[in-house]
Design a protein around this motif. Structure first.
Motif, PDB file in Angstrom:
ATOM      1  N   LEU A 113      -1.992   3.951  -5.138  1.00 11.78           N
ATOM      2  CA  LEU A 113      -2.657   3.567  -3.898  1.00 11.78           C
ATOM      3  C   LEU A 113      -1.910   2.384  -3.322  1.00 11.78           C
ATOM      4  O   LEU A 113      -1.796   1.331  -3.964  1.00 11.78           O
ATOM      5  N   TRP A 114      -1.372   2.575  -2.119  1.00  5.84           N
ATOM      6  CA  TRP A 114      -0.659   1.502  -1.427  1.00  5.84           C
ATOM      7  C   TRP A 114      -1.572   0.869  -0.390  1.00  5.84           C
ATOM      8  O   TRP A 114      -2.415   1.548   0.217  1.00  5.84           O
ATOM      9  N   CYS A 115      -1.354  -0.412  -0.162  1.00  2.00           N
ATOM     10  CA  CYS A 115      -2.094  -1.118   0.885  1.00  2.00           C
ATOM     11  C   CYS A 115      -1.156  -2.075   1.609  1.00  2.00           C
ATOM     12  O   CYS A 115      -0.422  -2.851   0.968  1.00  2.00           O
ATOM     13  N   TRP A 171      -4.286  -4.800  -8.646  1.00  2.00           N
ATOM     14  CA  TRP A 171      -3.333  -4.765  -7.543  1.00  2.00           C
ATOM     15  C   TRP A 171      -2.111  -5.624  -7.877  1.00  2.00           C
ATOM     16  O   TRP A 171      -2.235  -6.739  -8.419  1.00  2.00           O
ATOM     17  N   SER A 198     -10.761   0.323   5.755  1.00  2.00           N
ATOM     18  CA  SER A 198     -10.041   1.566   5.483  1.00  2.00           C
ATOM     19  C   SER A 198     -10.674   2.221   4.264  1.00  2.00           C
ATOM     20  O   SER A 198     -11.162   1.536   3.364  1.00  2.00           O
ATOM     21  N   LEU A 232      -4.515   1.859   3.965  1.00  2.00           N
ATOM     22  CA  LEU A 232      -4.317   2.563   2.709  1.00  2.00           C
ATOM     23  C   LEU A 232      -3.568   3.877   2.877  1.00  2.00           C
ATOM     24  O   LEU A 232      -3.714   4.577   3.879  1.00  2.00           O
ATOM     25  N   ASN A 242      -3.851   2.985   8.833  1.00  3.43           N
ATOM     26  CA  ASN A 242      -3.307   3.586   7.622  1.00  3.43           C
ATOM     27  C   ASN A 242      -1.886   4.111   7.847  1.00  3.43           C
ATOM     28  O   ASN A 242      -1.603   4.722   8.881  1.00  3.43           O
TER      29      ASN A 242
END
Length: 785
Positions: free
Chosen positions: A121-123, A148, A47, A114, A175
């Motif tokens: 930034l989210w994952c 993170w 991603s 992502l 995503n």
């Protein structure tokens, strides 16, 4: 006013006429990580996202060139410009990059996805480790230079939510998206217990487990998450995988996903037009309609959809008809649709001839779309491509399709031939194998598994294959195939990738023995020669499979030479002589080279260009021909040999009675048959063709004459399609109608579907003359004639 507009004048109240320009963007390409040069040989499931002041790319990778091996981690790389990337580092398991690292020494981490939310930034990703760290993770990065923060998602204390009385493993796939309401949906597939409707052949393995394409839902910025029950194919609760979702203008959320039924069509598996599934949700992702096929042609692989401005949506996926499950991932391309449409029309190709391209994800920035994707089979790289500019939301486009395929001829590099997964040499004569047995020898340097020689006939069971398969760690092993009950006869002998080796196999058909040799090491493996098929094959293919329906891959690597002797064995001295002639001494051997007593029936010395040209044939690329040029002051498209351009049509829905009208002017260029346009879906298309100066309308076994077309004059064509009818008129002549039953309206200039046999002729079309318009379902177009 052209006659075609007069014919359709009652439709003017239904929708405006759309005129067109060509969409021909510029491309930049490169590697995030090149598996051939990196210690990480397996790189997949990437991603890409812009966050703060830099690009982030995340993916799962490992040093062994194989998927799902213990120690597979999610890796991360960053870039200030999207072109030059930092070396890969573990994203979530290393204290240097994670505030609370997630150990994974023997498990596997998978598929990071992502989204930028609330200036973070989210994952979403998952780990399969059978310990206290097993489960689905929500990770947050608060600043581009930060660490993170990882959180395992739990439901009533368990990593697997309880849905309809069953516990499910969660596997995030693409995503996440944010709806206009603020809700975030993270696509995922739920994996459950064995499916009751799974075929017997897969009832005891992962393929036969129940799966639901679903979404993880948060309405409070990631504090709490719920899970939708998701969607399945009726009667195939085990065969869906990797959904992507987006919100339509009317608030409906649409999902498309991969059909994961890996059976061939003859055994009940899907056709190319059934590889993409779709569902809809009218309650923000809480519930979904059952999956049904989207009738375009593609392969079994992950796709991604994004809003591209206005009412246009863009999908990136393989523009390629499925052949062998997962072995046909060619030609990544952009697809476009408008509004609530599911009729994604294929446009420009992205992957420029790279073999085995798949799993793309997109990100939009600065009037460009950036795509990261996987390339390669076992040794895999993460590549990027930048496409600019984006299509203008206020304009309508003809999108020429580019069928990127690998060049069929191997490239000569010094004194070797380089094969990149799709290239091959063909022997000019059938390969004669000895009745008692034979010995095949090769000098090669391989990056990953693939075919060395395949002599099987296109049909039937005869012939022989020598190929490479993944070995221990980063290595490879040879195997032989003579269609005996043992199938692929494989020794324990292996060798490293990217090193020159001498590989040989002697097949003794009397003793039922294969003797493999790697440099000076040898190993014997028994096989049931008395139950094997005849070995008399056909012409041989070096570097790639001979039969296109075979699941084998072509070789990625270089071949210095190859020799085949009609004898069931060679002595160590004879092997030393062959190895020397094919480009080097036999490592570790003390034997004095001695020429074999018999002559070879196949001899390839890559340094001997004259002999290579004389004894072997290389195929030439013969892809579709589409050119943009000037003719009598007009911009025209020249289409031939199966070429096409996707037509950007306003939102339409065939099952509510919407109709689409097309008008254009064209001239035939050659007398051979050419396709002017294709309308309808891949299961039930209608084609307008021109042959010998005659225009015909074809669909569902019907073939009707429409009129004449001359190369010296422009011919005007008007087409209307709706319901179960498509109607054509030429130059104001009589209407000609065929009946067919497409689910939706796909519209292409030229040949719309690659599975159709290519027509050799060509035509030119005036770009300025192309017009379309949509009538709504309260008055279908076919009633307005």
């Amino acid at each position: 006013m052209p006659w075609s507009l007069l014919w359709a004048m009652p439709m003017l109240l239904a929708g405006p006429w759309r005129s067109y320009e060509l969409y021909q963007p510029a491309f930049e390409r490169g590697f995030v990580v090149d598996g051939r040069a990196s210690a990480l040989k397996y790189n997949h499931d990437s991603s890409i996202a812009w966050f703060g002041d830099r690009w982030f790319c995340l993916w799962n990778g490992n040093q062994p060139p194989a998927e799902g091996k213990p120690g597979q981690l999610n890796y991360m790389s960053t870039s200030s410009d999207g072109r030059t990337w930092t070396p890969p580092v573990p994203a979530f398991s290393d204290a240097e990059h994670a505030a609370n690292p997630i150990p994974c020494p023997t498990g596997t981490q998978w598929q990071p996805n992502l989204i930028v939310m609330n200036q973070e930034l989210w994952c979403l990703w998952s780990q399969n480790s059978r310990d206290e760290y097993n489960g689905c993770y929500f990770s947050r990065l608060r600043t581009p230079s930060g660490k993170w923060e990882n959180r395992r998602l739990l439901w009533e204390g368990e990593p697997g939510p309880l849905v309809e009385g069953k516990h499910w493993r969660l596997f995030p796939t693409q995503n996440p998206v944010q709806l206009r309401s603020g809700r975030v949906l993270a696509p995922a597939t739920m994996i459950g217990p064995p499916a009751r409707d799974a075929p017997e052949s897969m009832s005891r393995n992962w393929w036969g487990t129940e799966k639901r394409d679903s979404v993880l839902i948060t309405d409070d910025g990631g504090v709490t998450w719920t899970v939708s029950p998701g969607a399945v194919q009726p009667g195939r609760t085990w065969a869906q995988w990797e959904p992507t979702v987006w919100e339509q203008p009317d608030g409906t959320v649409r999902m498309v996903s991969r059909n994961n039924d890996n059976r061939p069509p003859r055994e009940g598996g899907p056709h190319p037009s059934e590889m993409l599934l779709e569902s809809r949700s009218t309650d923000g992702g809480l519930t979904w309609t059952p999956h049904e096929p989207v009738r375009l042609e593609t392969v079994a692989s992950r796709m991604h959809v994004l809003a591209a401005g206005g009412d246009r949506f863009m999908m990136v996926h393989n523009d390629w008809p499925a052949g062998v499950f997962v072995s046909d991932r060619e030609n990544l391309a952009l697809f476009f649709t408008r509004g609530s449409g599911r009729n994604f029309v294929a446009g420009p190709g992205l992957s420029e001839g790279q073999p085995v391209v798949c799993y793309p994800q997109m990100w939009l920035r600065d009037n460009a779309v950036w795509v990261s994707y996987s390339q390669g089979l076992h040794t895999r790289s993460i590549c990027w491509v930048r496409v600019s500019p984006l299509p203008d939301p206020s304009r309508y486009y003809l999108s020429p399709r580019t069928y990127w395929t690998a060049d069929p001829a191997p490239v000569r590099v010094d004194d070797a031939l380089r094969f990149d997964g799709r290239q091959r040499l063909l022997t000019r004569e059938p390969v004669t194998l000895g009745k008692a047995g034979f010995t095949l020898c090769a000098r090669l340097r391989a990056q990953e598994a693939g075919v060395l020689l395949d002599t099987r006939a296109s049909r039937g069971r005869s012939g022989f294959v020598l190929a490479l398969t993944p070995g221990e760690q980063q290595g490879l092993r040879p195997f032989g195939f003579v269609d005996s009950p043992e199938r692929n006869v494989t020794p324990s002998l292996g060798f490293g990738t990217s090193e020159w080796v001498y590989v040989a196999v002697s097949v003794d058909l009397q003793a039922g023995l294969m003797t493999f040799r790697v440099n000076d090491r040898a190993e014997q493996v028994k096989f049931s020669a008395d139950k094997a098929a005849p070995i008399d094959g056909a012409t041989g293919s070096i570097g790639d499979r001979r039969n296109p329906t075979s699941a084998l891959r072509g070789l990625t690597g270089e071949i210095r030479g190859m020799a085949l002797y009609p004898a069931p064995s060679l002595s160590a001295a004879e092997h030393a002589w062959v190895a020397e002639k094919l480009g080097g001494s036999l490592p570790g051997s003390e034997a004095t080279p001695t020429a074999p007593a018999m002559a070879p029936v196949l001899w390839l010395d890559a340094a001997d260009k004259a002999a290579t040209k004389r004894d072997f044939a290389t195929e030439t690329a013969s892809g579709p021909v589409l050119q943009s040029e000037q003719l009598e002051g007009e911009r025209v498209l020249r289409l031939g040999a199966g070429a096409s351009a996707g037509v950007d049509v306003d939102e339409n829905c065939r099952d509510r009675g919407d109709g689409v009208e097309l008008v254009l002017r064209f001239r035939p260029v050659s007398a051979e048959e050419a396709v002017l346009c294709t309308v309808g879906d891949a299961e039930s298309p209608a084609r307008v063709i021109c042959r010998q100066g005659e225009v015909r309308l074809q669909a569902a076994g019907q073939d009707l004459r429409c009129g004449e077309a001359r190369p010296t004059n422009w011919t005007e064509l008007a087409l209307v399609t709706a319901g179960d009818q498509t109607t054509v008129r030429l130059n104001g002549g009589p209407a000609v109608t065929v009946r067919h039953s497409p689910t939706d309206t796909w519209l292409y200039l030229g040949e719309g579907y690659r599975s159709a046999a290519p027509r050799p002729g060509s035509v030119v079309m005036s770009v300025a003359s192309v017009r379309t318009r949509v009538s709504r379902g309260d008055a279908p177009a076919t009633t307005r004639q």
